[in-house]
Design a protein around this motif. Structure first.
Motif, short mmCIF file in Angstrom:
data_model
loop_
_atom_site.label_atom_id
_atom_site.label_comp_id
_atom_site.label_asym_id
_atom_site.label_seq_id
_atom_site.Cartn_x
_atom_site.Cartn_y
_atom_site.Cartn_z
N LYS A 95 -6.34 6.36 -1.43
CA LYS A 95 -6.67 5.93 -2.79
C LYS A 95 -6.77 4.41 -2.89
O LYS A 95 -7.45 3.88 -3.78
CB LYS A 95 -5.63 6.45 -3.77
CG LYS A 95 -5.64 7.97 -3.92
CD LYS A 95 -4.60 8.42 -4.93
CE LYS A 95 -4.62 9.94 -5.10
NZ LYS A 95 -3.59 10.41 -6.07
N GLN A 96 -6.08 3.70 -2.03
CA GLN A 96 -6.06 2.23 -2.08
C GLN A 96 -6.80 1.65 -0.87
O GLN A 96 -6.41 0.62 -0.34
CB GLN A 96 -4.63 1.71 -2.10
CG GLN A 96 -3.83 2.11 -3.32
CD GLN A 96 -2.39 1.64 -3.24
OE1 GLN A 96 -1.56 2.24 -2.57
NE2 GLN A 96 -2.09 0.53 -3.91
N ILE A 97 -7.89 2.29 -0.46
CA ILE A 97 -8.57 1.85 0.76
C ILE A 97 -9.15 0.44 0.63
O ILE A 97 -9.21 -0.30 1.61
CB ILE A 97 -9.68 2.86 1.17
CG1 ILE A 97 -10.24 2.49 2.55
CG2 ILE A 97 -10.78 2.92 0.10
CD1 ILE A 97 -11.15 3.53 3.14
N SER A 98 -9.54 0.04 -0.57
CA SER A 98 -10.06 -1.32 -0.76
C SER A 98 -8.96 -2.35 -0.51
O SER A 98 -9.16 -3.33 0.21
CB SER A 98 -10.64 -1.48 -2.17
OG SER A 98 -11.74 -0.64 -2.35
N LEU A 99 -7.79 -2.12 -1.11
CA LEU A 99 -6.65 -3.01 -0.88
C LEU A 99 -6.22 -2.98 0.58
O LEU A 99 -5.92 -4.03 1.17
CB LEU A 99 -5.48 -2.60 -1.78
CG LEU A 99 -4.17 -3.39 -1.59
CD1 LEU A 99 -4.37 -4.85 -1.92
CD2 LEU A 99 -3.05 -2.78 -2.46
N LEU A 100 -6.22 -1.79 1.16
CA LEU A 100 -5.86 -1.63 2.56
C LEU A 100 -6.78 -2.46 3.46
O LEU A 100 -6.32 -3.17 4.36
CB LEU A 100 -5.95 -0.15 2.95
CG LEU A 100 -5.58 0.21 4.39
CD1 LEU A 100 -4.08 0.11 4.58
CD2 LEU A 100 -6.06 1.64 4.70
N SER A 101 -8.09 -2.39 3.20
CA SER A 101 -9.07 -3.13 3.99
C SER A 101 -8.87 -4.63 3.85
O SER A 101 -8.93 -5.37 4.84
CB SER A 101 -10.49 -2.76 3.55
OG SER A 101 -10.73 -1.37 3.71
N VAL A 151 0.84 -1.20 0.00
CA VAL A 151 0.00 0.00 0.00
C VAL A 151 0.87 1.25 0.00
O VAL A 151 1.71 1.42 0.88
CB VAL A 151 -0.94 0.01 1.22
CG1 VAL A 151 -1.75 1.31 1.26
CG2 VAL A 151 -1.86 -1.19 1.21
N ARG A 152 0.67 2.11 -0.98
CA ARG A 152 1.43 3.36 -1.07
C ARG A 152 0.60 4.55 -0.62
O ARG A 152 1.13 5.47 0.01
CB ARG A 152 1.90 3.57 -2.52
CG ARG A 152 2.82 2.45 -3.03
CD ARG A 152 4.09 2.38 -2.22
NE ARG A 152 4.95 1.28 -2.64
CZ ARG A 152 6.13 1.00 -2.10
NH1 ARG A 152 6.58 1.76 -1.11
NH2 ARG A 152 6.84 -0.03 -2.51
N ASP A 153 -0.69 4.54 -0.97
CA ASP A 153 -1.59 5.63 -0.60
C ASP A 153 -2.84 5.02 0.04
O ASP A 153 -3.71 4.51 -0.68
CB ASP A 153 -1.97 6.46 -1.82
CG ASP A 153 -2.75 7.72 -1.45
OD1 ASP A 153 -3.45 7.71 -0.40
OD2 ASP A 153 -2.68 8.70 -2.20
N PRO A 154 -2.93 5.03 1.38
CA PRO A 154 -4.07 4.39 2.07
C PRO A 154 -5.43 4.92 1.63
O PRO A 154 -6.40 4.16 1.58
CB PRO A 154 -3.81 4.71 3.55
CG PRO A 154 -2.35 4.95 3.63
CD PRO A 154 -1.98 5.59 2.33
#
Length: 429
Positions: free
Chosen positions: A109-115, A104-107
């Motif tokens: 913008k990448q909230i789906s991946l983060l979750s 994850v580089r940008d939590p």
């Protein structure tokens, strides 16, 4: 579960230390995800519903702990110790899952991946937690449960402080990558420590491939069938006294979760506090004082009885929520909000050191680990439910209104159960 095995011989100090550091390890990812990252997302402009949904997704695996309890009890023994294999294995997997967060580089913008990545980590962390709880309830003497729970909760608080205040500072100053890398390094260190330490008197410091129990009947007694475990577990948690006792505890945990999520979001979104400042206050300032109060509470629970302490703490929590929420129009004054936030930090640990021994007393022999894990799963569900409900409620109600409602709900339950207790007394008393 260990009734026919040798009594724990190592010192109380080692026992307290073991559960203390194991809960520090569990607290670090919780503080990072549920406080530091959640506050960071709120500070970046995400809606209360989005933040609440993120917290709910991260916390969902903890709700499923009741499934793991019987499986852990079914397969208890290994070459590295009694249930220890569950702890070590899941710690290794949780460490690997933590490394996945480095993608994850940008939590925002990448909230789906983060979750998704936090969800995967939570699955392994929840099994680890269930394993540690099963070990705790099987080896800790009843007269020490208040103090041991205090050390467990104290360790968890210290871990949350490191995860929320420490990793939040790294997140805001150096970026998400370095915060996730720091978490992963800490998890690796604790995993190595777990492998070389004895969690149970029957454990060995090095793997032993010769079974300690050679009698088939004894082995069968210690490893009951899954069907029997699930049947007994259902019977135990649906028993009338169990339901009545747990509902009170569950209500308090739900209300605490609802209030603190709403209040934190209000400070960041409405009063424009820096998300890192809120995270530090929630996990940093007052940690030593909170830890001292928690350990003292454990001692008191063993002395006067956990149930009695629980009732007193419930009253204090209810009055605090009502009083502080009535001051909602003054929350813009930082000294008032900071004081309320610091005082709230005492609520959860003090209630936990009283409530956990109460739940332990409800647990039946031979399914203690499974039953206690089931209770913890339901407690975790209360936190997840509270987070989700808070995000929804904040769309039409203020944080102060939510706080007043939570306080009145707890107070109503206290009065209801007290009235029921009076009515149940014989007429000649």
């Amino acid at each position: 579960m260990l009734r026919n095995l040798p009594v724990l011989k190592e010192s109380k100090t080692l026992r307290y230390f073991s559960f203390f550091y194991l809960y520090i390890m569990q607290g670090i990812p919780s503080g990072f995800a549920l406080t530091a990252v959640a506050n960071y997302l709120a500070g970046k402009g995400l809606s209360s519903y989005s933040v609440g949904s993120f917290i709910a997704i991260v916390g969902l695996p903890w709700v499923l702990q009741f499934i793991w309890g019987p499986i852990i009890d079914r397969y208890q023994f290994s070459v590295i110790g009694h249930r220890k294999h569950w702890v070590v294995l899941t710690q290794i997997l949780a460490f690997i899952a933590s490394l996945g967060l480095l993608m994850v580089r940008d939590p925002v913008k990448q909230i789906s991946l983060l979750s998704i990545l936090f969800f995967i980590h939570s699955n392994f962390a929840s099994v680890q937690d269930a394993s540690v709880d099963a070990i705790a309830i099987s080896i800790v003497p009843e007269e020490e449960r208040g103090r041991v729970n205090a050390f467990m909760r104290g360790g968890y608080l210290l871990g949350i402080a490191a995860g929320s205040a420490g990793l939040s500072t790294i997140l805001n100053h150096y970026g998400f990558f370095y915060a996730a890398a720091t978490q992963s390094a800490l998890l690796l260190i604790f995993t190595l420590l777990t492998f070389i330490i004895k969690l149970d008197s029957s454990d060995n410091y090095l793997p032993v491939f010769k079974p300690k129990i050679v009698n088939n009947d004894a082995l069968s007694l210690e490893n009951p069938k899954l069907k029997w475990l699930f049947t007994e577990l259902y019977s135990a948690v649906t028993e009338k006294t169990s339901i009545k006792t747990f509902l009170q505890i569950a209500l308090v945990y739900t209300c605490l979760s609802i209030f603190i999520r709403g209040f934190s979001y209000h400070l960041i979104h409405n009063l424009h506090w820096e998300n890192n400042a809120v995270s530090v206050l929630q996990g940093g300032w007052g940690t030593i004082a909170t830890l001292t109060v928690t350990l003292t509470g454990g001692y008191i629970a063993d002395k006067i009885g956990a149930a009695k302490l629980q009732r007193k703490v419930m009253i204090v929590i209810a009055l605090f929520l009502i009083t502080f929420s009535l001051l909602g129009s003054f929350w813009y004054v930082k000294s008032i909000s900071i004081t309320g936030l610091l005082l709230f930090n005492f609520a959860d640990p003090m209630f936990s050191v009283a409530a956990m021994p109460v739940l332990m007393l409800l647990c039946r022999k031979r399914i203690e680990g499974s039953q206690f894990t089931a209770y913890m799963a339901m407690v975790n569900f209360c936190d997840v439910l509270g987070s989700y409900f808070s995000g929804w409620a904040m769309t039409f109600a203020s944080a102060s209104q939510i706080g007043i409602a939570c306080g009145l709900t707890i107070l109503s339950v206290i009065l209801f159960y007290r009235q029921r207790k009076v009515n149940d007394l014989p007429s000649d008393i």
